[in-house]
Write a protein that holds these residues in place. Structure first.
Motif, PDB file in Angstrom:
ATOM      1  N   ALA A 216       3.644  -8.338   8.056  1.00 53.02           N
ATOM      2  CA  ALA A 216       2.607  -8.777   9.172  1.00 53.02           C
ATOM      3  C   ALA A 216       2.289  -7.078   9.920  1.00 53.02           C
ATOM      4  N   HIS A 217       3.311  -6.175   9.864  1.00 51.16           N
ATOM      5  CA  HIS A 217       3.142  -5.128  10.758  1.00 51.16           C
ATOM      6  C   HIS A 217       3.262  -3.779  10.044  1.00 51.16           C
ATOM      7  N   GLU A 218       3.780  -3.771   8.828  1.00 46.42           N
ATOM      8  CA  GLU A 218       3.645  -2.365   8.344  1.00 46.42           C
ATOM      9  C   GLU A 218       2.680  -2.470   7.068  1.00 46.42           C
ATOM     10  N   ARG A 219       1.725  -1.558   7.335  1.00 40.78           N
ATOM     11  CA  ARG A 219       0.757  -1.514   6.352  1.00 40.78           C
ATOM     12  C   ARG A 219       1.273  -1.149   4.903  1.00 40.78           C
ATOM     13  N   VAL A 220       1.861   0.020   4.838  1.00 40.66           N
ATOM     14  CA  VAL A 220       2.459   0.539   3.553  1.00 40.66           C
ATOM     15  C   VAL A 220       3.274  -0.585   2.773  1.00 40.66           C
ATOM     16  N   PHE A 221       4.078  -1.048   3.409  1.00 42.95           N
ATOM     17  CA  PHE A 221       4.996  -2.275   2.960  1.00 42.95           C
ATOM     18  C   PHE A 221       3.997  -3.338   2.193  1.00 42.95           C
ATOM     19  N   VAL A 223       0.658  -3.406   1.369  1.00 39.91           N
ATOM     20  CA  VAL A 223      -0.123  -2.847   0.416  1.00 39.91           C
ATOM     21  C   VAL A 223       0.799  -2.799  -0.934  1.00 39.91           C
ATOM     22  N   ARG A 224       1.996  -2.028  -0.628  1.00 37.07           N
ATOM     23  CA  ARG A 224       2.706  -1.888  -1.972  1.00 37.07           C
ATOM     24  C   ARG A 224       3.557  -3.115  -2.460  1.00 37.07           C
ATOM     25  N   HIS A 332       9.790   4.435  -3.504  1.00 41.18           N
ATOM     26  CA  HIS A 332       9.993   5.429  -2.612  1.00 41.18           C
ATOM     27  C   HIS A 332       9.121   5.691  -1.341  1.00 41.18           C
ATOM     28  N   LEU A 333       7.931   4.974  -1.408  1.00 40.40           N
ATOM     29  CA  LEU A 333       7.096   5.009  -0.345  1.00 40.40           C
ATOM     30  C   LEU A 333       7.473   3.937   0.713  1.00 40.40           C
ATOM     31  N   VAL A 393      -8.754  -0.420  -2.530  1.00 45.02           N
ATOM     32  CA  VAL A 393      -9.417  -0.753  -1.694  1.00 45.02           C
ATOM     33  C   VAL A 393      -8.468  -0.145  -0.418  1.00 45.02           C
ATOM     34  N   ASP A 394      -7.104  -0.128  -0.617  1.00 43.44           N
ATOM     35  CA  ASP A 394      -6.186   0.573   0.487  1.00 43.44           C
ATOM     36  C   ASP A 394      -6.571   2.120   0.454  1.00 43.44           C
TER      37      ASP A 394
END
Length: 411
Positions: A216-221, A223-224, A332-333, A393-394
């Motif tokens: 819900a709160h971490e965009r990187v998480f 998307v990945r 890694h990200l 898209v990201d």
């Protein structure tokens, strides 16, 4: 503590390449436990009196246990001492594997298989540990080495189980794997460096709900993890159904012969270990885009399976190379969000993997029984394209955000 394992030098902590390889071997041994049964289903069914309708539960029960372990056990690495958690989990897995080996009937077998899946998530705790003690400047390279053990373990599990089963029976597979897990417990119990001090204390409730809060709160998480979901759905579509056309006309390959295809996939996975080093140099997005495109294109030669095995072999190398490269870059990200929370980050991300791989395998076998191998390849390619679209898209959204920030700064 030895100089081989941890560098006692000023600055960030780190582990050597040699110790990372040891952790990779331990991860491969552990994760293989949940894949040994796949080429043995018919033999297990005959021995334990499990009918065709029940054979699907052999893999399902183990995978359900693994999924629960990702949510309930792996996050404990952020709360408990991993030097205790990792050997303890390995011993529990060994005991459960022995129970599988001596199972007199289906009930004992299914219960023990569920515990095997639950306990072998210890390999994800190992990966999280390697992320924490790695030098941030080489974390991607270390993760590349350690996670390659997972992919290789998954691929070689079928080869090992097929060979052992043909020689000594299916129960021997689980006896050998139990001995290997005891070896992992002993070696890592002696070799793991002391736990890092001053870790933040987090409630267990918060740990096991991390997959929802992070999404819900971490965009990187977010998307990945979506990339992980769809990419491994494609991976599951291939490895979960490929044995069906290989064992049918015109090939009629044996269980052992089908298992050998894992060796080809392992070669591709090993070749992708350098993806983490590229991520360390800030090229994670570049690696992701190219390898996801390769992942999708690899289905073209794979589609030739009914006619020729040579293009299939080439496609397997490419898809496993690309899949491992993306997986290393993803982790890694994700770990970069907060290395001190690596267990909950990796466990939550791998929950997406579990759903994707299992869903891809189930959907592929269903599609194959109705429309054949060509439809499986369309399905797998579709999963791969969706993963590529999520990344694209990201990237477009990130570029627009960066442009807006520049324009707002100028104004």
């Amino acid at each position: 503590m030895t100089s081989l394992d941890v560098r006692e030098t000023p600055g960030p902590p780190g582990i050597t390449t040699g110790f990372a390889v040891l952790l990779a071997v331990a991860c491969g041994i552990a994760v293989a436990d949940i894949y040994y049964a796949q080429p043995l289903l018919e033999e297990i069914g005959r021995d334990l009196g499990i009918g065709p309708a029940g054979l699907g539960f052999v893999t399902t029960v183990t995978q359900v246990g693994y999924f629960l372990g990702l949510l309930l056990i792996v996050p404990l690495g952020d709360l408990l001492n991993r030097r205790i958690l990792i050997p303890a989990g390995s011993v529990i897995a060994a005991v459960a594997l022995v129970a599988v080996a001596v199972s007199p009937g289906p009930v004992t077998f299914f219960v023990a298989s569920g515990v095997v899946g639950l306990a072998t998530v210890v390999q994800q705790v190992i990966i999280a540990y390697s992320a924490v003690v790695s030098d941030p400047r080489s974390r991607g390279r270390i993760l590349g080495i350690v996670t390659s053990g997972v992919v290789i373990g998954i691929l070689l599990a079928r080869t090992v189980s097929g060979l052992l089963s043909d020689a000594f029976g299916w129960r021997s597979v689980y006896v050998v794997s139990a001995l290997l897990m005891l070896g992992v417990a002993l070696v890592l119990g002696l070799r793991l460096p002391p736990e890092l001090p001053d870790r933040p204390r987090v409630s267990y409730r918060r740990l096991i709900t991390s997959v929802f809060t992070l999404t819900a709160h971490e965009r990187v998480f977010r998307v990945r993890s979506l990339i992980t979901l769809f990419m491994f759905a494609g991976f599951g579509a291939l490895w979960g159904s490929m044995a069906l056309p290989l064992s049918a006309a015109p090939w009629h390959l044996s269980t052992s012969a089908v298992g050998l295809f894992g060796l080809v996939g392992a070669a591709g996975a090993i070749g992708a270990a350098r993806a983490g080093a590229l991520a360390d140099r800030g090229r994670a997005q570049w690696v992701t885009g190219i390898t996801l495109a390769l992942f999708a294109v690899s289905w073209l030669p794979i589609a030739w399976l009914p006619h020729s095995l040579v293009p299939l072999l080439a496609g397997i190398v490419v898809i496993d190379f690309a899949g491992q490269a993306v997986h290393v870059t993803n982790q890694h990200l994700i770990v970069g969000i907060d290395p001190n929370s690596s267990s909950r980050l990796i466990g939550s991300n791998m929950a997406y993997y579990s759903v994707g791989f299992g869903g891809g395998a189930v959907s592929a076998t269903t599609v194959y029984s109705t429309w054949g191998w060509g439809a499986v390849c369309v399905l797998g390619a579709g999963f791969s394209v969706v993963a590529l679209l999520v990344w694209a898209v990201d990237r477009i959204s990130a570029a627009r955000t960066a442009t807006d920030e520049v324009l707002n700064g100028v104004s």
